[in-house]
Write a protein that holds these residues in place. Structure first.
Motif, PDB file in Angstrom:
ATOM      1  N   ARG A   1     -15.946  -9.127  11.483  1.00  0.00           N
ATOM      2  CA  ARG A   1     -15.120  -9.171  10.286  1.00  0.00           C
ATOM      3  C   ARG A   1     -13.662  -9.055  10.704  1.00  0.00           C
ATOM      4  O   ARG A   1     -13.348  -8.647  11.816  1.00  0.00           O
ATOM      5  N   PHE A   2     -12.740  -9.411   9.805  1.00  0.00           N
ATOM      6  CA  PHE A   2     -11.332  -9.476  10.141  1.00  0.00           C
ATOM      7  C   PHE A   2     -10.520  -8.565   9.224  1.00  0.00           C
ATOM      8  O   PHE A   2     -10.661  -8.603   8.008  1.00  0.00           O
ATOM      9  N   PHE A   3      -9.660  -7.758   9.842  1.00  0.00           N
ATOM     10  CA  PHE A   3      -8.721  -6.896   9.129  1.00  0.00           C
ATOM     11  C   PHE A   3      -7.376  -7.595   9.200  1.00  0.00           C
ATOM     12  O   PHE A   3      -6.894  -7.936  10.289  1.00  0.00           O
ATOM     13  N   ASN A   4      -6.766  -7.843   8.043  1.00  0.00           N
ATOM     14  CA  ASN A   4      -5.529  -8.624   7.959  1.00  0.00           C
ATOM     15  C   ASN A   4      -4.388  -7.774   7.415  1.00  0.00           C
ATOM     16  O   ASN A   4      -4.580  -7.000   6.486  1.00  0.00           O
ATOM     17  N   MET A   5      -3.195  -7.958   7.993  1.00  0.00           N
ATOM     18  CA  MET A   5      -2.001  -7.253   7.524  1.00  0.00           C
ATOM     19  C   MET A   5      -0.906  -8.270   7.216  1.00  0.00           C
ATOM     20  O   MET A   5      -0.749  -9.262   7.934  1.00  0.00           O
ATOM     21  N   PHE A   6      -0.151  -7.978   6.163  1.00  0.00           N
ATOM     22  CA  PHE A   6       0.878  -8.886   5.680  1.00  0.00           C
ATOM     23  C   PHE A   6       2.209  -8.158   5.526  1.00  0.00           C
ATOM     24  O   PHE A   6       2.236  -7.044   5.003  1.00  0.00           O
ATOM     25  N   ASP A   7       3.297  -8.795   5.964  1.00  0.00           N
ATOM     26  CA  ASP A   7       4.638  -8.275   5.705  1.00  0.00           C
ATOM     27  C   ASP A   7       5.102  -8.919   4.405  1.00  0.00           C
ATOM     28  O   ASP A   7       5.934  -9.824   4.383  1.00  0.00           O
ATOM     29  N   SER A   8       4.492  -8.460   3.318  1.00  0.00           N
ATOM     30  CA  SER A   8       4.695  -9.092   2.021  1.00  0.00           C
ATOM     31  C   SER A   8       4.233  -8.140   0.924  1.00  0.00           C
ATOM     32  O   SER A   8       3.430  -7.253   1.166  1.00  0.00           O
ATOM     33  N   ARG A   9       4.705  -8.357  -0.281  1.00  0.00           N
ATOM     34  CA  ARG A   9       4.229  -7.573  -1.417  1.00  0.00           C
ATOM     35  C   ARG A   9       2.957  -8.178  -2.011  1.00  0.00           C
ATOM     36  O   ARG A   9       2.392  -7.642  -2.960  1.00  0.00           O
ATOM     37  N   THR A  10       2.522  -9.325  -1.480  1.00  0.00           N
ATOM     38  CA  THR A  10       1.316  -9.984  -1.976  1.00  0.00           C
ATOM     39  C   THR A  10       0.375 -10.322  -0.821  1.00  0.00           C
ATOM     40  O   THR A  10       0.793 -10.404   0.331  1.00  0.00           O
ATOM     41  N   VAL A  11      -0.889 -10.525  -1.159  1.00  0.00           N
ATOM     42  CA  VAL A  11      -1.908 -10.936  -0.195  1.00  0.00           C
ATOM     43  C   VAL A  11      -2.253 -12.389  -0.484  1.00  0.00           C
ATOM     44  O   VAL A  11      -2.672 -12.716  -1.594  1.00  0.00           O
TER      45      VAL A  11
ATOM     46  N   ILE B   1       0.795  -1.236   0.000  1.00  0.00           N
ATOM     47  CA  ILE B   1       0.000   0.000   0.000  1.00  0.00           C
ATOM     48  C   ILE B   1       0.822   1.277   0.000  1.00  0.00           C
ATOM     49  O   ILE B   1       0.352   2.308  -0.457  1.00  0.00           O
ATOM     50  N   THR B   2       2.049   1.239   0.522  1.00  0.00           N
ATOM     51  CA  THR B   2       2.859   2.452   0.566  1.00  0.00           C
ATOM     52  C   THR B   2       4.030   2.428  -0.409  1.00  0.00           C
ATOM     53  O   THR B   2       4.701   3.433  -0.589  1.00  0.00           O
ATOM     54  N   GLY B   3       4.295   1.283  -1.006  1.00  0.00           N
ATOM     55  CA  GLY B   3       5.406   1.166  -1.938  1.00  0.00           C
ATOM     56  C   GLY B   3       6.760   1.077  -1.257  1.00  0.00           C
ATOM     57  O   GLY B   3       7.789   1.281  -1.892  1.00  0.00           O
ATOM     58  N   ALA B   4       6.751   0.771   0.047  1.00  0.00           N
ATOM     59  CA  ALA B   4       8.012   0.694   0.793  1.00  0.00           C
ATOM     60  C   ALA B   4       7.822  -0.142   2.052  1.00  0.00           C
ATOM     61  O   ALA B   4       6.711  -0.309   2.544  1.00  0.00           O
ATOM     62  N   ALA B   5       8.920  -0.643   2.578  1.00  0.00           N
ATOM     63  CA  ALA B   5       8.891  -1.244   3.904  1.00  0.00           C
ATOM     64  C   ALA B   5       8.603  -0.131   4.906  1.00  0.00           C
ATOM     65  O   ALA B   5       8.845   1.039   4.616  1.00  0.00           O
ATOM     66  N   GLY B   6       8.089  -0.477   6.069  1.00  0.00           N
ATOM     67  CA  GLY B   6       7.788   0.578   7.029  1.00  0.00           C
ATOM     68  C   GLY B   6       7.263   0.052   8.331  1.00  0.00           C
ATOM     69  O   GLY B   6       7.356  -1.148   8.622  1.00  0.00           O
ATOM     70  N   ALA B   7       6.703   0.943   9.114  1.00  0.00           N
ATOM     71  CA  ALA B   7       6.130   0.594  10.408  1.00  0.00           C
ATOM     72  C   ALA B   7       4.746   1.212  10.508  1.00  0.00           C
ATOM     73  O   ALA B   7       4.536   2.354  10.119  1.00  0.00           O
ATOM     74  N   VAL B   8       3.805   0.441  11.041  1.00  0.00           N
ATOM     75  CA  VAL B   8       2.438   0.921  11.246  1.00  0.00           C
ATOM     76  C   VAL B   8       2.322   1.382  12.696  1.00  0.00           C
ATOM     77  O   VAL B   8       2.698   0.665  13.618  1.00  0.00           O
TER      78      VAL B   8
ATOM     79  N   ALA C   1       7.062  -5.121   2.940  1.00  0.00           N
ATOM     80  CA  ALA C   1       6.026  -4.199   2.457  1.00  0.00           C
ATOM     81  C   ALA C   1       4.828  -4.309   3.386  1.00  0.00           C
ATOM     82  O   ALA C   1       4.724  -5.253   4.167  1.00  0.00           O
ATOM     83  N   ILE C   2       3.913  -3.350   3.292  1.00  0.00           N
ATOM     84  CA  ILE C   2       2.667  -3.384   4.062  1.00  0.00           C
ATOM     85  C   ILE C   2       1.539  -3.685   3.087  1.00  0.00           C
ATOM     86  O   ILE C   2       1.268  -2.906   2.181  1.00  0.00           O
ATOM     87  N   SER C   3       0.915  -4.853   3.254  1.00  0.00           N
ATOM     88  CA  SER C   3      -0.232  -5.234   2.443  1.00  0.00           C
ATOM     89  C   SER C   3      -1.394  -5.528   3.375  1.00  0.00           C
ATOM     90  O   SER C   3      -1.183  -5.932   4.527  1.00  0.00           O
ATOM     91  N   ILE C   4      -2.630  -5.310   2.907  1.00  0.00           N
ATOM     92  CA  ILE C   4      -3.805  -5.486   3.759  1.00  0.00           C
ATOM     93  C   ILE C   4      -4.909  -6.241   3.017  1.00  0.00           C
ATOM     94  O   ILE C   4      -4.931  -6.271   1.787  1.00  0.00           O
ATOM     95  N   SER C   5      -5.813  -6.827   3.791  1.00  0.00           N
ATOM     96  CA  SER C   5      -7.031  -7.401   3.231  1.00  0.00           C
ATOM     97  C   SER C   5      -8.089  -7.427   4.320  1.00  0.00           C
ATOM     98  O   SER C   5      -7.801  -7.191   5.492  1.00  0.00           O
TER      99      SER C   5
ATOM    100  N   ALA D   1      -1.609 -14.098   6.919  1.00  0.00           N
ATOM    101  CA  ALA D   1      -1.512 -12.757   7.508  1.00  0.00           C
ATOM    102  C   ALA D   1      -0.540 -12.737   8.683  1.00  0.00           C
ATOM    103  O   ALA D   1      -0.480 -13.680   9.469  1.00  0.00           O
ATOM    104  N   SER D   2       0.217 -11.657   8.783  1.00  0.00           N
ATOM    105  CA  SER D   2       1.111 -11.452   9.926  1.00  0.00           C
ATOM    106  C   SER D   2       0.328 -10.986  11.141  1.00  0.00           C
ATOM    107  O   SER D   2       0.669 -11.306  12.274  1.00  0.00           O
TER     108      SER D   2
END
Length: 118
Positions: free
Chosen positions: A51-61, A31-38, A91-95, A66-67
């Motif tokens: 419902r579930f909010f999922n975050m991934f330390d990956s460029r793909t979902v 989502i940000t185009g870079a590694a980072g911290a939330v 990377a920061i990816s979400i679903s 999910a991490s």
């Protein structure tokens, strides 16, 4: 249709504010185009069930990988503050999903994510 928008900032506290509307299981990759911290997440669940909010330390979902998985009560909203931030080295990816396994599209799951580039 899901929409995602990241606005760049240049402050000591955050680099990106990402708004994600109608998050689905396919999610948004890198989502940000870079590694980072939330540092903070505000999640709004307009569905009538958990419902579930999922975050991934990956460029793909990928469902089931999910991490971080955050359950949100039916018709509820929550804000998660992370003082030191959660690092995402790749990377920061979400679903969003209807189950803990990362499958099933929720119909009304939104989030605002405050992050800082690495």
């Amino acid at each position: 249709m899901a929409t995602y928008k990241t606005s760049p900032f240049t402050t000591d506290l955050l680099t990106n504010l990402t708004r994600a509307d109608n998050i689905v299981a396919a999610g948004a990759e890198d989502i940000t185009g870079a590694a980072g911290a939330v540092h903070a997440i505000h999640i709004i669940n307009g569905d009538g069930a958990v419902r579930f909010f999922n975050m991934f330390d990956s460029r793909t979902v990928t469902a089931g990988s999910a991490s971080i998985i955050i359950p949100v009560d039916a018709n509820g909203n929550m804000t998660v503050y992370i003082d030191d931030g959660v690092a995402f080295g790749t990377a920061i990816s979400i679903s969003g999903s209807t189950d803990r396994g990362g499958t099933g599209d929720p119909t009304n799951l939104d989030a605002n994510i405050m992050s800082h580039d690495a």
